[in-house]
Design a protein around this motif. Structure first.
Motif, PDB file in Angstrom:
ATOM      1  N   PRO A 157       0.817  -1.214   0.000  1.00 15.73           N
ATOM      2  CA  PRO A 157       0.000   0.000   0.000  1.00 15.73           C
ATOM      3  C   PRO A 157       0.852   1.266   0.000  1.00 15.73           C
ATOM      4  O   PRO A 157       2.000   1.259   0.439  1.00 15.73           O
ATOM      5  CB  PRO A 157      -0.798  -0.092   1.310  1.00 15.73           C
ATOM      6  CG  PRO A 157      -0.625  -1.480   1.815  1.00 15.73           C
ATOM      7  CD  PRO A 157       0.623  -2.014   1.211  1.00 15.73           C
ATOM      8  N   ARG A 158       0.263   2.329  -0.490  1.00 17.73           N
ATOM      9  CA  ARG A 158       0.877   3.654  -0.448  1.00 17.73           C
ATOM     10  C   ARG A 158       0.025   4.544   0.446  1.00 17.73           C
ATOM     11  O   ARG A 158      -1.182   4.331   0.591  1.00 17.73           O
ATOM     12  CB  ARG A 158       0.964   4.278  -1.850  1.00 17.73           C
ATOM     13  CG  ARG A 158       1.787   3.488  -2.875  1.00 17.73           C
ATOM     14  CD  ARG A 158       3.206   3.228  -2.387  1.00 17.73           C
ATOM     15  NE  ARG A 158       4.135   2.883  -3.437  1.00 17.73           N
ATOM     16  CZ  ARG A 158       4.527   1.640  -3.710  1.00 17.73           C
ATOM     17  NH1 ARG A 158       4.018   0.621  -3.051  1.00 17.73           N
ATOM     18  NH2 ARG A 158       5.416   1.421  -4.656  1.00 17.73           N
ATOM     19  N   LEU A 159       0.645   5.531   1.053  1.00 20.25           N
ATOM     20  CA  LEU A 159      -0.106   6.492   1.857  1.00 20.25           C
ATOM     21  C   LEU A 159      -1.023   7.304   0.955  1.00 20.25           C
ATOM     22  O   LEU A 159      -0.688   7.600  -0.196  1.00 20.25           O
ATOM     23  CB  LEU A 159       0.837   7.438   2.603  1.00 20.25           C
ATOM     24  CG  LEU A 159       1.770   6.786   3.640  1.00 20.25           C
ATOM     25  CD1 LEU A 159       2.680   7.849   4.235  1.00 20.25           C
ATOM     26  CD2 LEU A 159       0.973   6.072   4.721  1.00 20.25           C
ATOM     27  N   SER A 160      -2.158   7.699   1.486  1.00 19.06           N
ATOM     28  CA  SER A 160      -3.079   8.563   0.743  1.00 19.06           C
ATOM     29  C   SER A 160      -2.537   9.985   0.686  1.00 19.06           C
ATOM     30  O   SER A 160      -1.648  10.364   1.472  1.00 19.06           O
ATOM     31  CB  SER A 160      -4.459   8.571   1.417  1.00 19.06           C
ATOM     32  OG  SER A 160      -4.375   9.262   2.652  1.00 19.06           O
ATOM     33  N   PHE A 161      -3.095  10.764  -0.187  1.00 17.62           N
ATOM     34  CA  PHE A 161      -2.738  12.186  -0.259  1.00 17.62           C
ATOM     35  C   PHE A 161      -2.949  12.851   1.099  1.00 17.62           C
ATOM     36  O   PHE A 161      -2.104  13.610   1.567  1.00 17.62           O
ATOM     37  CB  PHE A 161      -3.610  12.879  -1.331  1.00 17.62           C
ATOM     38  CG  PHE A 161      -3.303  14.323  -1.506  1.00 17.62           C
ATOM     39  CD1 PHE A 161      -2.276  14.744  -2.337  1.00 17.62           C
ATOM     40  CD2 PHE A 161      -4.052  15.299  -0.838  1.00 17.62           C
ATOM     41  CE1 PHE A 161      -1.992  16.108  -2.510  1.00 17.62           C
ATOM     42  CE2 PHE A 161      -3.775  16.649  -0.994  1.00 17.62           C
ATOM     43  CZ  PHE A 161      -2.740  17.045  -1.838  1.00 17.62           C
ATOM     44  N   GLU A 162      -4.055  12.536   1.747  1.00 14.44           N
ATOM     45  CA  GLU A 162      -4.376  13.166   3.037  1.00 14.44           C
ATOM     46  C   GLU A 162      -3.375  12.768   4.123  1.00 14.44           C
ATOM     47  O   GLU A 162      -3.096  13.551   5.029  1.00 14.44           O
ATOM     48  CB  GLU A 162      -5.804  12.770   3.479  1.00 14.44           C
ATOM     49  CG  GLU A 162      -6.897  13.358   2.617  1.00 14.44           C
ATOM     50  CD  GLU A 162      -7.037  12.715   1.247  1.00 14.44           C
ATOM     51  OE1 GLU A 162      -7.631  13.351   0.353  1.00 14.44           O
ATOM     52  OE2 GLU A 162      -6.542  11.568   1.051  1.00 14.44           O
ATOM     53  N   GLN A 163      -2.835  11.563   4.044  1.00 14.20           N
ATOM     54  CA  GLN A 163      -1.852  11.123   5.027  1.00 14.20           C
ATOM     55  C   GLN A 163      -0.482  11.751   4.801  1.00 14.20           C
ATOM     56  O   GLN A 163       0.277  11.944   5.745  1.00 14.20           O
ATOM     57  CB  GLN A 163      -1.712   9.592   4.984  1.00 14.20           C
ATOM     58  CG  GLN A 163      -2.919   8.841   5.494  1.00 14.20           C
ATOM     59  CD  GLN A 163      -2.774   7.358   5.239  1.00 14.20           C
ATOM     60  OE1 GLN A 163      -2.626   6.919   4.089  1.00 14.20           O
ATOM     61  NE2 GLN A 163      -2.821   6.564   6.305  1.00 14.20           N
ATOM     62  N   ALA A 164      -0.144  12.022   3.549  1.00 16.57           N
ATOM     63  CA  ALA A 164       1.215  12.420   3.212  1.00 16.57           C
ATOM     64  C   ALA A 164       1.381  13.892   2.884  1.00 16.57           C
ATOM     65  O   ALA A 164       2.518  14.369   2.796  1.00 16.57           O
ATOM     66  CB  ALA A 164       1.698  11.589   2.033  1.00 16.57           C
ATOM     67  N   ALA A 165       0.279  14.615   2.682  1.00 15.85           N
ATOM     68  CA  ALA A 165       0.414  15.962   2.146  1.00 15.85           C
ATOM     69  C   ALA A 165      -0.420  16.968   2.919  1.00 15.85           C
ATOM     70  O   ALA A 165      -1.419  16.626   3.556  1.00 15.85           O
ATOM     71  CB  ALA A 165       0.010  15.973   0.664  1.00 15.85           C
ATOM     72  N   GLN A 166       0.029  18.193   2.850  1.00 14.60           N
ATOM     73  CA  GLN A 166      -0.744  19.351   3.360  1.00 14.60           C
ATOM     74  C   GLN A 166      -0.790  20.381   2.247  1.00 14.60           C
ATOM     75  O   GLN A 166       0.186  20.559   1.523  1.00 14.60           O
ATOM     76  CB  GLN A 166      -0.038  19.981   4.563  1.00 14.60           C
ATOM     77  CG  GLN A 166       0.113  19.105   5.770  1.00 14.60           C
ATOM     78  CD  GLN A 166       0.825  19.865   6.874  1.00 14.60           C
ATOM     79  OE1 GLN A 166       0.426  20.964   7.240  1.00 14.60           O
ATOM     80  NE2 GLN A 166       1.892  19.268   7.387  1.00 14.60           N
ATOM     81  N   VAL A 167      -1.905  21.042   2.133  1.00 17.13           N
ATOM     82  CA  VAL A 167      -2.029  22.165   1.211  1.00 17.13           C
ATOM     83  C   VAL A 167      -2.303  23.399   2.074  1.00 17.13           C
ATOM     84  O   VAL A 167      -3.315  23.469   2.755  1.00 17.13           O
ATOM     85  CB  VAL A 167      -3.177  21.957   0.200  1.00 17.13           C
ATOM     86  CG1 VAL A 167      -3.282  23.149  -0.737  1.00 17.13           C
ATOM     87  CG2 VAL A 167      -2.943  20.670  -0.603  1.00 17.13           C
TER      88      VAL A 167
END
Length: 195
Positions: free
Chosen positions: A184-194
């Motif tokens: 699995p890969r981390l989701s955008f929400e788990q790995a990123a902030q905008v």
């Protein structure tokens, strides 16, 4: 310009880490072509600190084996090529050539060991990633490894201390029967902030 979904799939979405390789040689001309593409990837101030040692014979690879973790021995032996991605600690000697628009670039790094080391590590790693993407673009499979003793690799291949090993990549035509399941890969929400 946007590349095709097929190209993105080939480079990223469907590409896999090779854990074994077919008995099919990789010509030296292809290794040079990979480098010629990868060298065009951006590095800060065009520093280009990555250096590549291509191990293409059983004799060359036998020098690497004592440094490998046990789980990396078989896959490395099966790979037509193992590449030591190294970092040139004195990369700044080339600054007058690679970054001529700043005549003081060499001195900036030469007089600041911490800046030179950080720049070399960061940009050498970037260049190694560009190298793998270029290899995939030209039809090869990659098996990057960090399961090895860098001090042993450095002692064997870089005894003068100028280069240091960053990571190792096995290259060739992957044996799909030896692939692991997709993790699995981390989701955008788990790995990123905008922000």
């Amino acid at each position: 310009m946007t590349i095709s979904k097929e190209a993105i799939d080939h480079l990223f979405t469907h590409a896999r880490t090779a854990n074994g390789f077919l008995d099919k040689p990789v010509p030296q001309s292809l290794l040079k072509e990979i480098y010629e593409i990868a060298k065009m990837g951006p590095t800060s101030m065009n520093t280009q600190p990555a250096r590549y040692v291509f191990l293409t014979t059983p004799e060359a690879k036998s020098r690497l084996m004592p440094a490998l973790s046990p789980g990396n021995v078989d896959k490395t032996q099966s790979a037509p090529v193992s590449v030591i991605i190294a970092t040139d600690k004195q990369f700044f000697e080339h600054m007058p050539t690679v970054f001529p628009n700043n005549p003081n670039a060499k001195g900036l790094f030469e007089g600041n060991a911490a800046l030179a080391a950080g720049t070399a590590s960061r940009n050498g790693t970037l260049s190694g990633a560009y190298f793998m993407i270029a290899a995939r673009a030209l039809g090869l499979d990659c098996g990057p490894m960090s399961g090895f003793d860098p001090a042993k690799v450095d002692a064997e291949f870089f005894p003068d201390g100028r280069y240091s090993t960053n990571f190792i990549v096995n290259l060739g035509y992957g044996d799909t029967s030896k692939l692991f399941g997709r993790n699995p890969r981390l989701s955008f929400e788990q790995a990123a902030q905008v922000l």
